[in-house]
Design a protein around this motif. Structure first.
Motif, PDB file in Angstrom:
ATOM      1  N   UNK A   4       0.816  -1.207   0.000  1.00  0.00           N
ATOM      2  CA  UNK A   4       0.000   0.000   0.000  1.00  0.00           C
ATOM      3  C   UNK A   4       0.854   1.264   0.000  1.00  0.00           C
ATOM      4  N   UNK A   5       0.249   2.332  -0.464  1.00  0.00           N
ATOM      5  CA  UNK A   5       0.802   3.662  -0.283  1.00  0.00           C
ATOM      6  C   UNK A   5       0.123   4.264   0.944  1.00  0.00           C
ATOM      7  N   UNK A   6       0.897   4.498   1.983  1.00  0.00           N
ATOM      8  CA  UNK A   6       0.330   5.031   3.216  1.00  0.00           C
ATOM      9  C   UNK A   6       0.744   6.496   3.362  1.00  0.00           C
ATOM     10  N   UNK A   7      -0.131   7.276   3.992  1.00  0.00           N
ATOM     11  CA  UNK A   7       0.127   8.712   4.167  1.00  0.00           C
ATOM     12  C   UNK A   7       0.492   8.991   5.621  1.00  0.00           C
ATOM     13  N   UNK A  23       0.407   6.585  10.502  1.00  0.00           N
ATOM     14  CA  UNK A  23       0.038   6.813   9.106  1.00  0.00           C
ATOM     15  C   UNK A  23      -1.345   6.259   8.816  1.00  0.00           C
ATOM     16  N   UNK A  24      -1.974   6.852   7.834  1.00  0.00           N
ATOM     17  CA  UNK A  24      -3.308   6.435   7.411  1.00  0.00           C
ATOM     18  C   UNK A  24      -3.197   5.307   6.399  1.00  0.00           C
ATOM     19  N   UNK A  25      -4.093   4.325   6.535  1.00  0.00           N
ATOM     20  CA  UNK A  25      -4.172   3.221   5.588  1.00  0.00           C
ATOM     21  C   UNK A  25      -5.247   3.543   4.551  1.00  0.00           C
ATOM     22  N   UNK A  26      -4.943   3.378   3.274  1.00  0.00           N
ATOM     23  CA  UNK A  26      -5.922   3.726   2.240  1.00  0.00           C
ATOM     24  C   UNK A  26      -7.110   2.775   2.190  1.00  0.00           C
ATOM     25  N   UNK A  27      -6.997   1.616   2.819  1.00  0.00           N
ATOM     26  CA  UNK A  27      -8.080   0.637   2.844  1.00  0.00           C
ATOM     27  C   UNK A  27      -7.911  -0.265   4.057  1.00  0.00           C
ATOM     28  N   UNK A  28      -8.991  -0.903   4.472  1.00  0.00           N
ATOM     29  CA  UNK A  28      -8.921  -1.805   5.605  1.00  0.00           C
ATOM     30  C   UNK A  28      -8.066  -3.015   5.241  1.00  0.00           C
ATOM     31  N   UNK A  29      -7.196  -3.389   6.152  1.00  0.00           N
ATOM     32  CA  UNK A  29      -6.242  -4.458   5.880  1.00  0.00           C
ATOM     33  C   UNK A  29      -6.502  -5.625   6.806  1.00  0.00           C
ATOM     34  N   UNK A  30      -6.794  -6.787   6.248  1.00  0.00           N
ATOM     35  CA  UNK A  30      -7.060  -7.968   7.046  1.00  0.00           C
ATOM     36  C   UNK A  30      -5.761  -8.580   7.576  1.00  0.00           C
ATOM     37  N   UNK A  31      -5.892  -9.290   8.664  1.00  0.00           N
ATOM     38  CA  UNK A  31      -4.754 -10.030   9.205  1.00  0.00           C
ATOM     39  C   UNK A  31      -3.878  -9.250  10.163  1.00  0.00           C
ATOM     40  N   UNK A  32      -4.248  -8.025  10.502  1.00  0.00           N
ATOM     41  CA  UNK A  32      -3.451  -7.264  11.459  1.00  0.00           C
ATOM     42  C   UNK A  32      -3.546  -7.928  12.830  1.00  0.00           C
TER      43      UNK A  32
END
Length: 258
Positions: A4-7, A23-32
């Motif tokens: 991902x590109x994170x801000x 940082x902000x994630x551009x989408x929800x990420x599974x497996x965290x």
């Protein structure tokens, strides 16, 4: 796992040479999960390899890491400001999974190994568990997040190598002081330098303490996904190797040679 590109939302020092980046994630990420890590770029074409850093805390739309400036790459990372974008591969590895039967848990962290311990506290803060936290730092200037750990732990013991803040000791010795005085724990989770983890393993063996103990190993990494074999370690017995990035970084303390 996603690339991902994170801000960057914030990036500031929290102790001498230690930074916290959110940082902000551009989408929800599974497996965290607590104990997992990410590979993040430093935003500089001269440093192509991404840096493996433990995930300190996360929500569905953001995450935070804490890291120590150790070389040119992490120095470049410390110079990033809010609004900068970085390439990030996450989540990686296997994290800590706490059994329902574990109620009283010891967290033993040294140096930057304290941050995976905080990720455990954050993930399980609403669970029916009691955490006793033992943290070791080089000196008073390296001590960080004492208030944050205290809010989520039944007790926190902080020690320093040189005695410049509270007691002169290390995290493992502080843990064994508690265990030797009669404290009973259902499990131990730990992260820190190899000599620290080795002392923990030897201390448990010497005392005959058969407590479930899981450790997060710190190793130099290349790819972070198990392809380059830079981070291999020996499984107990020495006949097989394990990849810290892919098979770990969390292992049972009796599973690997330390």
């Amino acid at each position: 796992m996603k690339d991902l590109k994170v801000k960057v939302l914030s990036n500031a020092p929290i102790a001498s040479g230690i930074y916290r980046m959110e940082f902000a994630l551009p989408e929800e990420t599974e497996g965290m999960r607590c104990g997992k890590f990410l590979n993040i770029s430093v935003g500089d074409g001269a440093h192509l390899l991404r840096r493996p850093i433990a995930i300190c805390e996360y929500e569905k739309d953001r995450a935070a890491i804490c890291y120590q400036i150790k070389g040119e790459g992490t120095k470049k990372l410390s110079e990033k400001r809010a609004g900068d974008e970085l390439s990030c591969l996450l989540p990686l590895g296997n994290g800590f999974v706490l059994s329902d039967g574990w109620k009283k848990i010891a967290l033993v962290g040294g140096g930057v190994g304290v941050f995976p311990m905080y990720s455990v506290l954050k993930e399980y803060e609403k669970a029916d568990k009691i955490f006793y936290t033992f943290l070791g730092f080089r000196n008073a200037g390296a001590v960080c997040m004492e208030e944050e750990f205290s809010k989520l732990s039944r007790s926190v013991q902080i020690v320093t190598d040189d005695g410049s803040y509270k007691k002169k000791s290390n995290a493992v010795a502080a843990f064994f002081d508690a265990a030797d005085s009669g404290e009973k724990f259902d499990a131990i989770l730990s992260c820190g330098p190899v000599p620290m983890l080795r002392a923990l393993k030897e201390g448990l063996r010497a005392r005959g303490l058969e407590i479930p103990c899981f450790v997060s190993l710190e190793e130099r990494m290349g790819c972070g996904v198990g392809a380059c074999l830079v981070c291999v370690c020996k499984r107990q017995g020495g006949k097989e190797n394990a990849r810290v990035c892919k098979d770990g970084p969390v292992f049972s303390i009796d599973e690997v040679e330390i």
